[in-house]
Design an enzyme around this catalytic site. Structure first.
Site, short mmCIF file in Angstrom:
data_model
loop_
_atom_site.label_atom_id
_atom_site.label_comp_id
_atom_site.label_asym_id
_atom_site.label_seq_id
_atom_site.Cartn_x
_atom_site.Cartn_y
_atom_site.Cartn_z
N LYS A 1 7.91 -3.78 2.21
CA LYS A 1 8.01 -2.43 3.19
C LYS A 1 7.86 -2.64 4.17
O LYS A 1 6.53 -3.86 5.12
CB LYS A 1 6.85 -2.04 2.43
CG LYS A 1 6.16 -0.24 3.15
CD LYS A 1 5.17 0.37 1.88
CE LYS A 1 4.65 1.63 2.45
NZ LYS A 1 4.20 2.05 1.80
N PHE B 1 0.53 -0.91 0.48
CA PHE B 1 0.16 0.11 -0.55
C PHE B 1 0.57 1.10 -0.02
O PHE B 1 1.80 0.98 0.17
CB PHE B 1 -0.96 -0.24 1.26
CG PHE B 1 -0.39 0.27 3.22
CD1 PHE B 1 0.15 1.40 2.83
CD2 PHE B 1 -0.15 -0.98 3.20
CE1 PHE B 1 0.90 0.90 4.35
CE2 PHE B 1 0.92 -1.32 4.48
CZ PHE B 1 0.74 -0.70 4.19
N CYS B 2 -0.14 1.93 -0.91
CA CYS B 2 1.33 3.80 -0.87
C CYS B 2 2.60 3.46 -0.91
O CYS B 2 3.51 4.24 -0.37
CB CYS B 2 1.10 4.20 0.65
SG CYS B 2 1.55 6.27 0.23
N ASP B 3 2.56 3.10 -1.80
CA ASP B 3 3.92 2.77 -2.84
C ASP B 3 4.76 3.90 -3.35
O ASP B 3 3.84 4.29 -3.32
CB ASP B 3 4.29 1.06 -3.69
CG ASP B 3 5.08 0.85 -4.05
OD1 ASP B 3 6.34 0.67 -3.06
OD2 ASP B 3 6.08 0.34 -4.89
#
Length: 243
Positions: free
Chosen positions: A149, A132-134
């Site tokens: 991550k 998510f939200c890379d």
């Protein structure tokens, strides 16, 4: 200038209002930082307003005990809740974002990498596809295709009215997966993306918590990692100067 670590009790309980309060202090010339945990919730950038069903989905999730906040910075959806630590720093900048943004990301990643090293979790910055939200200034644990991550970062720049030449209040933010229930957080993020029909789907195997990284590295786990890591991060922040 060194950072003043602000007690969470001195800031509004609403995370978005707290961000605005930090920016106001930065605009007044202070150099401030905030380390805290948020209740179960989601944070999405204002660009999510492009989804026609956003308001309906936010209302439904809020009714189910998961408010969805519209945050100032860009990027993508970020889950919040127990075991997820937030760090925000705010200060005044004279140069524009195009000149300074990358240097600030590198400063932020370096500070967080050093704090994670204090709890024996080695990290580096890279994009992690499927998380998510890379972004390219994630912090990741593991190498190559096995990298996951563990931290996401973001920035927000606000022009300060009445300054000539123009100055900016800058907010540098990070979300750190410490003791989080990775499966639950990822599932909640996917559920909201499905509710707004974004077509986005995140992979649980592309993220990792500090607790998981330590366990996978063969380190003993005798309780939550949050207290030790929060102390390590707070110490690094108190010793840090604005980039």
């Amino acid at each position: 200038m060194r950072f003043l670590l602000v007690d969470p009790s001195e800031l509004p309980a609403d995370p978005m209002a707290a961000e605005s309060a930090l920016l106001e202090r930065a605009a007044a010339g202070e150099c401030v930082a905030h380390v805290w945990e948020a209740p179960v919730s989601l944070a999405v950038p204002r660009s999510y307003r492009r989804h026609p069903t956003l308001d309906e989905a936010r209302a439904r999730f809020a009714a189910e005990g998961c408010p969805v906040h519209l945050r100032l910075s860009g990027g993508g959806l970020v889950p919040q809740g127990p075991g997820i630590l937030n760090f925000s720093a705010a200060w005044m900048e004279a140069d524009a974002a195009g000149v300074r943004a990358e240097a600030i990301y590198l400063w932020l990643c370096g500070l967080l990498r050093d704090a994670l090293a204090e709890v024996a979790v080695p990290t580096h910055w890279q994009a992690v596809e499927g998380s998510f939200c890379d972004g390219r200034f994630n912090l990741a644990w593991g190498e190559g295709e096995a990298a996951r991550k563990i931290v996401g970062t973001a920035q927000y720049w606000r022009p300060i009215a009445g300054t000539a030449p123009r100055r900016y209040a800058v907010l540098a933010h990070a979300v750190l997966l410490v003791d989080a229930d990775i499966r639950e957080a990822n599932a909640r993020a996917n559920a909201f993306e499905a509710a707004i029909g974004s077509g986005q789907r995140y992979r649980e195997d592309r993220i990792v918590s500090v607790a998981q990284a330590r366990a996978l590295g063969g380190l003993p786990c005798d309780g939550p990692c949050m207290p030790a890591f929060a102390r390590a991060l707070s110490a690094k922040v108190r010793a840090a100067a604005a980039p």
